[in-house]
Write a protein that holds these residues in place. Sequence first.
Motif, PDB file in Angstrom:
ATOM      1  N   UNK A 222       0.861  -1.160   0.144  1.00 22.08           N
ATOM      2  CA  UNK A 222       0.058   0.163  -0.168  1.00 22.08           C
ATOM      3  C   UNK A 222       0.998   1.184  -0.054  1.00 22.08           C
ATOM      4  N   UNK A 223       2.000   1.227   0.941  1.00 21.17           N
ATOM      5  CA  UNK A 223       2.662   2.414   0.904  1.00 21.17           C
ATOM      6  C   UNK A 223       3.841   2.706  -0.369  1.00 21.17           C
ATOM      7  N   UNK A 224       3.818   1.511  -0.839  1.00 19.02           N
ATOM      8  CA  UNK A 224       4.968   1.691  -2.008  1.00 19.02           C
ATOM      9  C   UNK A 224       3.977   2.333  -3.285  1.00 19.02           C
ATOM     10  N   UNK A 225       2.842   1.768  -3.125  1.00 20.51           N
ATOM     11  CA  UNK A 225       1.909   2.462  -4.065  1.00 20.51           C
ATOM     12  C   UNK A 225       1.364   4.070  -3.775  1.00 20.51           C
ATOM     13  N   UNK A 226       1.266   4.116  -2.767  1.00 20.16           N
ATOM     14  CA  UNK A 226       0.759   5.424  -2.186  1.00 20.16           C
ATOM     15  C   UNK A 226       1.657   6.633  -2.111  1.00 20.16           C
ATOM     16  N   UNK A 227       2.766   6.329  -1.815  1.00 19.77           N
ATOM     17  CA  UNK A 227       3.875   7.156  -1.574  1.00 19.77           C
ATOM     18  C   UNK A 227       4.301   7.846  -3.151  1.00 19.77           C
ATOM     19  N   UNK A 228       4.423   7.293  -4.088  1.00 23.88           N
ATOM     20  CA  UNK A 228       4.771   7.936  -5.278  1.00 23.88           C
ATOM     21  C   UNK A 228       3.527   8.814  -5.793  1.00 23.88           C
ATOM     22  N   UNK A 229       2.417   8.441  -5.446  1.00 19.72           N
ATOM     23  CA  UNK A 229       1.041   9.256  -6.028  1.00 19.72           C
ATOM     24  C   UNK A 229       0.956  10.463  -5.175  1.00 19.72           C
ATOM     25  N   UNK A 230       1.329  10.395  -3.883  1.00 18.14           N
ATOM     26  CA  UNK A 230       1.321  11.557  -3.026  1.00 18.14           C
ATOM     27  C   UNK A 230       2.655  12.480  -3.543  1.00 18.14           C
ATOM     28  N   UNK A 231       3.553  12.107  -3.596  1.00 12.76           N
ATOM     29  CA  UNK A 231       4.859  12.778  -4.157  1.00 12.76           C
ATOM     30  C   UNK A 231       4.557  13.343  -5.537  1.00 12.76           C
ATOM     31  N   UNK A 343       2.241   3.257  11.563  1.00 12.60           N
ATOM     32  CA  UNK A 343       2.715   4.782  11.494  1.00 12.60           C
ATOM     33  C   UNK A 343       2.944   5.331  10.269  1.00 12.60           C
ATOM     34  N   UNK A 344       3.554   4.773   9.312  1.00 13.53           N
ATOM     35  CA  UNK A 344       3.921   5.434   7.938  1.00 13.53           C
ATOM     36  C   UNK A 344       2.575   5.613   7.231  1.00 13.53           C
ATOM     37  N   UNK A 345       1.826   4.608   7.572  1.00 16.20           N
ATOM     38  CA  UNK A 345       0.626   4.804   6.631  1.00 16.20           C
ATOM     39  C   UNK A 345      -0.188   5.753   7.017  1.00 16.20           C
ATOM     40  N   UNK A 346      -0.331   6.023   8.608  1.00 17.64           N
ATOM     41  CA  UNK A 346      -1.368   7.353   8.727  1.00 17.64           C
ATOM     42  C   UNK A 346      -0.634   8.446   8.501  1.00 17.64           C
ATOM     43  N   UNK A 347       0.853   8.649   8.711  1.00 21.90           N
ATOM     44  CA  UNK A 347       1.112   9.727   8.318  1.00 21.90           C
ATOM     45  C   UNK A 347       1.103  10.196   6.977  1.00 21.90           C
ATOM     46  N   UNK A 348       1.253   9.357   6.205  1.00 25.51           N
ATOM     47  CA  UNK A 348       1.083   9.741   4.686  1.00 25.51           C
ATOM     48  C   UNK A 348      -0.330  10.292   4.377  1.00 25.51           C
ATOM     49  N   UNK A 349      -1.089   9.282   5.041  1.00 25.98           N
ATOM     50  CA  UNK A 349      -2.620   9.879   4.834  1.00 25.98           C
ATOM     51  C   UNK A 349      -2.737  11.222   5.315  1.00 25.98           C
ATOM     52  N   UNK A 350      -2.279  11.633   6.418  1.00 28.61           N
ATOM     53  CA  UNK A 350      -2.507  12.723   6.993  1.00 28.61           C
ATOM     54  C   UNK A 350      -1.804  13.930   6.304  1.00 28.61           C
ATOM     55  N   UNK A 351      -0.828  13.541   5.705  1.00 28.21           N
ATOM     56  CA  UNK A 351       0.133  14.644   5.001  1.00 28.21           C
ATOM     57  C   UNK A 351      -0.563  14.691   3.662  1.00 28.21           C
ATOM     58  N   UNK A 352      -1.180  13.884   3.112  1.00 30.86           N
ATOM     59  CA  UNK A 352      -1.901  13.906   1.828  1.00 30.86           C
ATOM     60  C   UNK A 352      -3.169  14.575   2.194  1.00 30.86           C
ATOM     61  N   UNK A 353      -4.065  14.389   3.085  1.00 33.43           N
ATOM     62  CA  UNK A 353      -5.067  15.251   3.307  1.00 33.43           C
ATOM     63  C   UNK A 353      -4.965  16.871   3.560  1.00 33.43           C
ATOM     64  N   UNK A 354      -3.675  16.979   4.118  1.00 32.45           N
ATOM     65  CA  UNK A 354      -3.202  18.276   4.532  1.00 32.45           C
ATOM     66  C   UNK A 354      -3.010  18.988   3.220  1.00 32.45           C
ATOM     67  N   UNK A 553      14.780  13.609  -5.965  1.00 34.97           N
ATOM     68  CA  UNK A 553      14.921  12.349  -5.074  1.00 34.97           C
ATOM     69  C   UNK A 553      14.143  11.232  -5.781  1.00 34.97           C
ATOM     70  N   UNK A 554      14.779  10.142  -5.801  1.00 40.50           N
ATOM     71  CA  UNK A 554      14.148   9.128  -6.614  1.00 40.50           C
ATOM     72  C   UNK A 554      13.431   8.133  -5.711  1.00 40.50           C
ATOM     73  N   UNK A 555      13.327   8.377  -4.317  1.00 36.25           N
ATOM     74  CA  UNK A 555      12.976   7.492  -3.453  1.00 36.25           C
ATOM     75  C   UNK A 555      11.260   8.339  -3.467  1.00 36.25           C
ATOM     76  N   UNK A 556      10.242   7.614  -3.833  1.00 35.20           N
ATOM     77  CA  UNK A 556       9.012   8.180  -3.880  1.00 35.20           C
ATOM     78  C   UNK A 556       8.135   7.823  -2.812  1.00 35.20           C
ATOM     79  N   UNK A 557       7.338   8.774  -2.071  1.00 34.79           N
ATOM     80  CA  UNK A 557       6.483   8.347  -1.269  1.00 34.79           C
ATOM     81  C   UNK A 557       4.919   8.248  -1.870  1.00 34.79           C
ATOM     82  N   UNK A 558       4.283   7.336  -1.936  1.00 31.94           N
ATOM     83  CA  UNK A 558       2.916   7.251  -2.553  1.00 31.94           C
ATOM     84  C   UNK A 558       1.934   8.255  -1.836  1.00 31.94           C
ATOM     85  N   UNK A 559       0.966   8.360  -2.516  1.00 33.84           N
ATOM     86  CA  UNK A 559      -0.090   9.456  -1.952  1.00 33.84           C
ATOM     87  C   UNK A 559      -1.082   8.896  -1.824  1.00 33.84           C
ATOM     88  N   UNK A 560      -1.835   8.905  -0.577  1.00 35.30           N
ATOM     89  CA  UNK A 560      -3.320   8.791  -0.321  1.00 35.30           C
ATOM     90  C   UNK A 560      -4.010  10.064  -0.611  1.00 35.30           C
TER      91      UNK A 560
END
Length: 582
Positions: A222-231, A343-354, A553-560
């Motif tokens: 989920x994170x590997x998909x969500x982080x690049x989308x958010x980024x 933790x990372x899943x909730x954090x990415x979700x919160x940052x994406x909503x923000x 940066x090549x490390x992408x964090x996918x976006x919820x």
Amino acid sequence: MLSFSQARMPPTQAESVIKNIIREIGQECAAHGEIVSETLAAFMVKAVVLDPRNGFNMDRTLMKSDVQKLVKLCVSRLLDSKNPSLDTIKMQVYFDMNYTSREEFLEEHHRILETRLGSVVREITDNRACTREELGSLYRKVVSYVLLRSGLGSPTDIKVVREATAALQSIFPQAELGTFLTLSKKDKERQLKELTMIVTGIRLFNRDCAKGGEGIDDLPAILQEAIPATTQHIDSQLQTAQDQAYRYTAILEKVAKNPLMSMELQPFMLKEALYNVRQYEIFLQIILSDIITCAQEVEMMIKQLGAHLEQLKMTIKSKTAVPTSQVFPTFIALSNLWTSFQDETVLVSVLSNLTTHLEPFLGTHELLFPEKVMQNLLDGLTVKTDVCRMKEHMEDRVHLVDFRKQEWLFPETTANFDKLLIQYRGFCAYTFATTDGLLLPGNLAIGILKYKEKYYTFSTRDAAYLFAESPEKYIDLIKEKAKKNVELIQLLELHQQFETLIPYSQANLRQKVTHSVQTDLSHMRRENCSQVYPPKDVSTQSMREGGTRVPRPQIYIAGLRGGQSKITCGVKVNLTRAVDET
């Protein structure tokens, strides 16, 4: 009567009066259909009082008529739907109320989880079970606790409960409850946490072996998909904001050199629009920085997860019995790792909503500056990116021999150069002071002036020399400009200069130092150097000069991705699930 001077009125009394003013502002706005948070109203009080054009003397006692005037001015500004300055203030208040550092967020998240588990823990630790039925009921409560603490499936899902019960029975059969009940409350709590971690590790291992894992989401995937989308979403928003900022800057540079044009464009609030997109850009950079940290953590954790699972497979292989000392520590490590994934899943979700909820605060640009208007204003101008401006003056370094008393710092001769906290968020101090508020990025290569333990950057060597001749003069000019545009206090990080003026704590947004973002805003900006708007009578249609992008940066964090709700009031959003939620 009200005085903003603490010397004339006890702080508690002053706070009470200001709270009443804020309440009245909120009621007036609500009567006009605009819901305003207390924080936003407090910030607007500060804005109106600071602005010298409104005539409020900070040391003079305010009469009832002054208070009425203050309320009226605040309400008027809060109801102005076509004002980039108000949008920026709303954005700042919203961000301040909803953003917190990674460390603070995770600490608070875990604290809330512990609080919500409190009643379940007490039901177990205070239990005095004696009969077989009571012990059976207590054991089921332990299973529920294990599921709630681990977050791996619902305690009302029968398949999940069976799997968790089987795992628990393998390490803590019901017969051991008698011994458990003789322990102290603290030891019971400690054992419950340890049992949870071991059961979680067992279930995660079984899931990997395709022998269990009911109700367990594949968080790494989920994170590997969500982080690049958010980024990618943030990156797209950043590029749009930067393009807009570069266009406004080009127009404002022309205006600064043409007083007549300045008069004509005054009603358009170009500078306020520039402040709005620059603030938005800064907030996106802060979020993106956090998302990249998430990406780095997730990449490292995925490697650790694979290593732990492989270690367990090697240890267990086809054995029917394995010493607990060999596997329990790895099960616990697996559990802790999975908590980090949660933790990372909730954090990415919160940052994406923000990120999503910041977008509505850009609403006035298309209203005030339709593309046709912008094209007319840009006629004949070259639009430069920040990177292009840097390149133009890379060789224009300050000559140290020209300065006997001042200290100048350069990247190659200063330790931890990139950690210096630059004043005005890295914008050129001289340009801002002498053009009534134009923001141009400072160029670190020119040299950084150290003055009274603070650091200043400049867009050109000439600007650096002129500022260095009389820094106090320009610092005062900047402070006076900020009084007229109070959003600059947050945008340029001027909190220290203003925090003592109004004795009401909520009127000051929390101070956040974001070293990684403010020192050099151009890190993640595009390289394409300039965009040319030829005069209309020129036949060429070449609108953009080519260029390449700064490596990202090549490390992408996918976006919820967040929802599209256009909430503008600041509210702390807590996404932690309640323990009884199914």
